[in-house]
Write a protein that holds these residues in place. Structure first.
Motif, PDB file in Angstrom:
ATOM      1  N   LEU A  82       0.891  -0.647  -0.466  1.00  0.00           N
ATOM      2  CA  LEU A  82       0.501   0.096   0.152  1.00  0.00           C
ATOM      3  C   LEU A  82       0.635   0.581  -0.054  1.00  0.00           C
ATOM      4  N   HIS A  83       0.427   2.191  -0.800  1.00  0.00           N
ATOM      5  CA  HIS A  83       1.769   3.201  -1.007  1.00  0.00           C
ATOM      6  C   HIS A  83       0.864   4.848  -0.735  1.00  0.00           C
ATOM      7  N   LEU A  84       1.310   5.643   0.132  1.00  0.00           N
ATOM      8  CA  LEU A  84       0.953   6.644  -0.032  1.00  0.00           C
ATOM      9  C   LEU A  84       1.746   8.041  -0.497  1.00  0.00           C
ATOM     10  N   ALA A  85       1.756   8.839  -1.584  1.00  0.00           N
ATOM     11  CA  ALA A  85       2.736   9.470  -1.984  1.00  0.00           C
ATOM     12  C   ALA A  85       2.076  11.115  -1.529  1.00  0.00           C
ATOM     13  N   TYR A  86       3.036  12.321  -1.023  1.00  0.00           N
ATOM     14  CA  TYR A  86       2.386  13.525  -1.519  1.00  0.00           C
ATOM     15  C   TYR A  86       3.605  14.401  -2.619  1.00  0.00           C
ATOM     16  N   ASN A  87       2.784  14.861  -3.490  1.00  0.00           N
ATOM     17  CA  ASN A  87       2.833  15.045  -4.547  1.00  0.00           C
ATOM     18  C   ASN A  87       2.908  17.308  -4.375  1.00  0.00           C
ATOM     19  N   PHE A  88       3.917  17.308  -4.762  1.00  0.00           N
ATOM     20  CA  PHE A  88       4.531  18.609  -4.473  1.00  0.00           C
ATOM     21  C   PHE A  88       3.871  20.127  -5.667  1.00  0.00           C
ATOM     22  N   PRO A  89       3.686  20.668  -5.717  1.00  0.00           N
ATOM     23  CA  PRO A  89       3.151  20.910  -6.937  1.00  0.00           C
ATOM     24  C   PRO A  89       3.462  21.364  -7.905  1.00  0.00           C
ATOM     25  N   VAL A  90       4.624  21.189  -8.211  1.00  0.00           N
ATOM     26  CA  VAL A  90       5.753  21.216  -9.191  1.00  0.00           C
ATOM     27  C   VAL A  90       7.010  20.244  -9.420  1.00  0.00           C
ATOM     28  N   HIS A  91       6.895  18.969 -10.222  1.00  0.00           N
ATOM     29  CA  HIS A  91       7.464  18.438 -10.294  1.00  0.00           C
ATOM     30  C   HIS A  91       7.711  17.218  -9.318  1.00  0.00           C
ATOM     31  N   HIS A  92       7.930  17.341  -8.364  1.00  0.00           N
ATOM     32  CA  HIS A  92       8.367  17.029  -7.169  1.00  0.00           C
ATOM     33  C   HIS A  92       6.906  15.516  -6.129  1.00  0.00           C
TER      34      HIS A  92
END
Length: 181
Positions: free
Chosen positions: A45-55
């Protein structure tokens, strides 16, 4: 009245260009992932925090089913255990989708049953696995994603209780799917 109207107009005119400079938006991905390698498979199971640009920063929790067969230190080595990982992805498009490159570190606590001739035993290991990955995230309706990936890393057994068991270079092929919030 004229001064107030002119002041509001100026505030509006200076505010619109300033707001239009911000690109992208923050999202959180929640989903499941399956990765296969020649010596087993990993489900997470995965959780990702996506920044507004690229990361993007990722955390994963899952199960590593290991089966080194004759590629380990014994005639047969099979087992599994829980693991977790932390990672980073760089998306080439401004928003977090499309082609990406990433790196992560997996740590697993595995219980491996081994057999050498007529001898049998059990080893408990902490496996450390730094991995580089690449893939493509397909975005469906800005809410659902499917992401095939390809990864390569080195599994090192950093702590072993019992006989030493197999470790070394691994190549993983995987797919993940989930939702963006």
């Amino acid at each position: 009245m004229k001064k107030q109207t002119i002041l509001l107009l100026l505030i509006f005119l200076f505010n619109v260009p300033a707001r239009s400079q911000s690109m992208g938006y923050k999202t959180i991905d929640v989903g499941g992932e399956f990765q296969w390698y020649s010596k087993g498979f990993i489900t997470t199971l995965h959780l990702a925090y996506n920044f507004p640009v690229h990361h993007s920063l990722q955390a994963r929790l899952g199960y590593n089913k290991s089966n080194w067969k004759t590629k380990g230190n014994h005639d047969n080595e099979e087992g599994g255990g829980l693991g977790f990982s932390f990672g980073y992805r760089y998306y080439f498009l401004v928003r977090p989708h499309g082609f990406f490159l990433g790196a992560r570190t997996d740590i697993s606590n595995l219980s491996i049953d081994w057999r050498q001739g007529t001898s049998k035993g059990k080893s408990k290991i902490w496996a450390f696995q730094p991995t580089a990955e690449t893939g493509y995230m397909f975005l469906i309706n800005d809410l659902f994603f499917i992401s095939p990936s390809f990864a390569a890393g080195v599994q090192s057994n950093i702590k072993t209780e019992g006989q030493p068991v197999g470790n070394g270079f691994i190549v993983l092929a995987g797919i993940s799917a989930g939702w963006k919030f």
